[in-house]
Design a protein around this motif. Sequence first.
Motif, PDB file in Angstrom:
ATOM      1  N   GLU A 266       0.812  -1.212   0.000  1.00 51.10           N
ATOM      2  CA  GLU A 266       0.000   0.000   0.000  1.00 51.10           C
ATOM      3  C   GLU A 266       0.849   1.267   0.000  1.00 51.10           C
ATOM      4  O   GLU A 266       0.414   2.307  -0.505  1.00 51.10           O
ATOM      5  N   ARG A 267       2.072   1.192   0.555  1.00 51.33           N
ATOM      6  CA  ARG A 267       2.901   2.385   0.719  1.00 51.33           C
ATOM      7  C   ARG A 267       4.001   2.513  -0.331  1.00 51.33           C
ATOM      8  O   ARG A 267       4.462   3.625  -0.619  1.00 51.33           O
ATOM      9  N   LEU A 268       4.453   1.395  -0.888  1.00 53.61           N
ATOM     10  CA  LEU A 268       5.588   1.427  -1.807  1.00 53.61           C
ATOM     11  C   LEU A 268       5.346   2.276  -3.055  1.00 53.61           C
ATOM     12  O   LEU A 268       6.259   3.010  -3.478  1.00 53.61           O
ATOM     13  N   PRO A 269       4.187   2.208  -3.713  1.00 53.92           N
ATOM     14  CA  PRO A 269       4.013   3.011  -4.933  1.00 53.92           C
ATOM     15  C   PRO A 269       4.242   4.504  -4.722  1.00 53.92           C
ATOM     16  O   PRO A 269       4.808   5.175  -5.597  1.00 53.92           O
ATOM     17  N   ALA A 270       3.833   5.050  -3.588  1.00 54.05           N
ATOM     18  CA  ALA A 270       4.037   6.479  -3.343  1.00 54.05           C
ATOM     19  C   ALA A 270       5.517   6.816  -3.232  1.00 54.05           C
ATOM     20  O   ALA A 270       5.974   7.858  -3.738  1.00 54.05           O
ATOM     21  N   THR A 271       6.305   5.943  -2.593  1.00 51.49           N
ATOM     22  CA  THR A 271       7.740   6.188  -2.471  1.00 51.49           C
ATOM     23  C   THR A 271       8.441   6.067  -3.815  1.00 51.49           C
ATOM     24  O   THR A 271       9.289   6.896  -4.163  1.00 51.49           O
ATOM     25  N   VAL A 272       8.114   5.026  -4.589  1.00 51.36           N
ATOM     26  CA  VAL A 272       8.726   4.846  -5.908  1.00 51.36           C
ATOM     27  C   VAL A 272       8.377   6.013  -6.821  1.00 51.36           C
ATOM     28  O   VAL A 272       9.225   6.516  -7.580  1.00 51.36           O
ATOM     29  N   GLU A 273       7.142   6.461  -6.748  1.00 55.26           N
ATOM     30  CA  GLU A 273       6.707   7.584  -7.572  1.00 55.26           C
ATOM     31  C   GLU A 273       7.489   8.846  -7.232  1.00 55.26           C
ATOM     32  O   GLU A 273       7.969   9.565  -8.123  1.00 55.26           O
ATOM     33  N   LEU A 274       7.654   9.116  -5.937  1.00 54.55           N
ATOM     34  CA  LEU A 274       8.369  10.316  -5.514  1.00 54.55           C
ATOM     35  C   LEU A 274       9.837  10.251  -5.914  1.00 54.55           C
ATOM     36  O   LEU A 274      10.384  11.217  -6.476  1.00 54.55           O
ATOM     37  N   ALA A 275      10.509   9.122  -5.650  1.00 56.65           N
ATOM     38  CA  ALA A 275      11.926   8.992  -5.997  1.00 56.65           C
ATOM     39  C   ALA A 275      12.124   9.009  -7.508  1.00 56.65           C
ATOM     40  O   ALA A 275      13.092   9.608  -8.011  1.00 56.65           O
ATOM     41  N   GLY A 276      11.240   8.369  -8.258  1.00 59.38           N
ATOM     42  CA  GLY A 276      11.361   8.353  -9.713  1.00 59.38           C
ATOM     43  C   GLY A 276      11.208   9.730 -10.325  1.00 59.38           C
ATOM     44  O   GLY A 276      11.981  10.128 -11.207  1.00 59.38           O
ATOM     45  N   LEU A 277      10.214  10.489  -9.866  1.00 60.28           N
ATOM     46  CA  LEU A 277      10.023  11.842 -10.384  1.00 60.28           C
ATOM     47  C   LEU A 277      11.204  12.744 -10.025  1.00 60.28           C
ATOM     48  O   LEU A 277      11.646  13.566 -10.851  1.00 60.28           O
ATOM     49  N   ALA A 278      11.722  12.578  -8.806  1.00 57.64           N
ATOM     50  CA  ALA A 278      12.855  13.405  -8.398  1.00 57.64           C
ATOM     51  C   ALA A 278      14.095  13.088  -9.229  1.00 57.64           C
ATOM     52  O   ALA A 278      14.826  13.994  -9.656  1.00 57.64           O
ATOM     53  N   PHE A 279      14.346  11.813  -9.481  1.00 64.03           N
ATOM     54  CA  PHE A 279      15.528  11.452 -10.272  1.00 64.03           C
ATOM     55  C   PHE A 279      15.370  11.902 -11.718  1.00 64.03           C
ATOM     56  O   PHE A 279      16.328  12.386 -12.336  1.00 64.03           O
ATOM     57  N   ALA A 280      14.168  11.737 -12.277  1.00 66.11           N
ATOM     58  CA  ALA A 280      13.936  12.188 -13.649  1.00 66.11           C
ATOM     59  C   ALA A 280      14.126  13.700 -13.756  1.00 66.11           C
ATOM     60  O   ALA A 280      14.738  14.202 -14.714  1.00 66.11           O
ATOM     61  N   GLY A 281      13.612  14.439 -12.775  1.00 68.68           N
ATOM     62  CA  GLY A 281      13.800  15.884 -12.790  1.00 68.68           C
ATOM     63  C   GLY A 281      15.261  16.283 -12.669  1.00 68.68           C
ATOM     64  O   GLY A 281      15.728  17.194 -13.361  1.00 68.68           O
ATOM     65  N   ALA A 282      16.005  15.591 -11.788  1.00 62.76           N
ATOM     66  CA  ALA A 282      17.431  15.893 -11.632  1.00 62.76           C
ATOM     67  C   ALA A 282      18.195  15.617 -12.921  1.00 62.76           C
ATOM     68  O   ALA A 282      19.071  16.396 -13.321  1.00 62.76           O
ATOM     69  N   ALA A 283      17.873  14.509 -13.595  1.00 68.81           N
ATOM     70  CA  ALA A 283      18.566  14.174 -14.840  1.00 68.81           C
ATOM     71  C   ALA A 283      18.229  15.161 -15.946  1.00 68.81           C
ATOM     72  O   ALA A 283      19.113  15.604 -16.700  1.00 68.81           O
ATOM     73  N   LEU A 284      16.952  15.537 -16.068  1.00 60.14           N
ATOM     74  CA  LEU A 284      16.541  16.457 -17.125  1.00 60.14           C
ATOM     75  C   LEU A 284      17.156  17.843 -16.949  1.00 60.14           C
ATOM     76  O   LEU A 284      17.360  18.561 -17.939  1.00 60.14           O
ATOM     77  N   VAL A 285      17.448  18.220 -15.721  1.00 57.18           N
ATOM     78  CA  VAL A 285      18.054  19.530 -15.472  1.00 57.18           C
ATOM     79  C   VAL A 285      19.576  19.455 -15.557  1.00 57.18           C
ATOM     80  O   VAL A 285      20.223  20.322 -16.165  1.00 57.18           O
ATOM     81  N   SER A 286      20.185  18.431 -14.973  1.00 54.32           N
ATOM     82  CA  SER A 286      21.639  18.389 -14.839  1.00 54.32           C
ATOM     83  C   SER A 286      22.353  18.123 -16.154  1.00 54.32           C
ATOM     84  O   SER A 286      23.426  18.690 -16.411  1.00 54.32           O
ATOM     85  N   VAL A 287      21.801  17.264 -17.022  1.00 52.97           N
ATOM     86  CA  VAL A 287      22.502  16.920 -18.263  1.00 52.97           C
ATOM     87  C   VAL A 287      22.643  18.132 -19.183  1.00 52.97           C
ATOM     88  O   VAL A 287      23.762  18.484 -19.585  1.00 52.97           O
ATOM     89  N   PRO A 288      21.559  18.825 -19.557  1.00 56.20           N
ATOM     90  CA  PRO A 288      21.760  20.017 -20.410  1.00 56.20           C
ATOM     91  C   PRO A 288      22.515  21.138 -19.705  1.00 56.20           C
ATOM     92  O   PRO A 288      23.296  21.858 -20.341  1.00 56.20           O
ATOM     93  N   LEU A 289      22.315  21.290 -18.377  1.00 55.23           N
ATOM     94  CA  LEU A 289      23.006  22.355 -17.656  1.00 55.23           C
ATOM     95  C   LEU A 289      24.508  22.091 -17.604  1.00 55.23           C
ATOM     96  O   LEU A 289      25.323  23.003 -17.838  1.00 55.23           O
ATOM     97  N   GLY A 290      24.906  20.856 -17.302  1.00 55.87           N
ATOM     98  CA  GLY A 290      26.329  20.533 -17.261  1.00 55.87           C
ATOM     99  C   GLY A 290      26.991  20.676 -18.611  1.00 55.87           C
ATOM    100  O   GLY A 290      28.111  21.194 -18.723  1.00 55.87           O
ATOM    101  N   LEU A 291      26.311  20.216 -19.665  1.00 54.08           N
ATOM    102  CA  LEU A 291      26.858  20.351 -21.019  1.00 54.08           C
ATOM    103  C   LEU A 291      26.974  21.821 -21.411  1.00 54.08           C
ATOM    104  O   LEU A 291      27.987  22.253 -21.993  1.00 54.08           O
TER     105      LEU A 291
END
Length: 332
Positions: free
Chosen positions: A113-138
Amino acid sequence: MPVTSATAPSGPLAALAGNAWLRFAARRLGRLLVSVWVLLTFAFLMIHLIPGDPVRAALGVSAPAELVEARREALGLNDPLWQQYADYLRGLLHGDLGTSMLTGLPVSQTIGERLPATVELAGLAFAGAALVSVPLGLLMAVLTRGGRRRPVELAFTSGSVVLAVVPEFLLAVGLVYVFSVELGWAPVAMRQGADSYVLPVLALAVGPAAILARILRVETLGVLQAEYVRTARAKRLPDPKVYLRHVLPNALTATITLGGLLLSTMVAGTVLVENVFAWPGLGGTIVGSILAKDYPVVQGVVLVYGLGVLLVNLLVDVALALLDPRSTIRES
């Protein structure tokens, strides 16, 4: 004298020995199985390493002795240790993580009952970090290569260091105070709609995004000095093609490795962030279970977090093998 000739081995073992990808898969699978066994054993012993009687600690000192003994018998804690271990592994094979000492509900149900909320939060955070960091670093590497634009480089490096060292929970508290309490732009807590995702995702993603962007900039600066990049420029290839086809894939190797480590720590960081935002995930569950001394639930959550980290490491290894197979599949 008879002349003997050496014959090459044949069969499945020869095919395994001659295929680099099969050897790579065998090594990674072996490491994964050993790591999973160590994790399962640690999770099993966790409840036995607690000083005193875990059932008495969970039920309280005022609980009747008959209730404590009945709960110990129901949990199998009166059986020999080897039998408990065998029953524990047998239960895991059937998806049984035990029963909560307090609620009497299956641990697998609570985690499910609790795992989907945690996976969703961590997945969105990692996707956001990757989408920002890759073009910014380049972009920062292209703008500051060769010592150009010193003020931009100083501002970027200083800002990334500051953002990287701020703990997630402290950033979460600051975001709640500014954007929820003072400005009223986002909900203070709970998952109540799309706007309730913004602050928890930001709290988890800002630090990893700063670290990844800085690492990618350093790697990109090194790649820009490589001979094959100079050759591509000599052929008068367009700049976007040079950066996206020749520079970025070769600069991502170290970034992917670090990104996997950050994703593992990000999953663990959800524990504190979820408690700040009252997020209905595993973070609040494990903290509440520790405070209530509900050890089977703690045991199950630790097992899920550990398996998540192992899975992330496996995915990183596969991604590195696909991105740079020559250096990855040849390692001993």
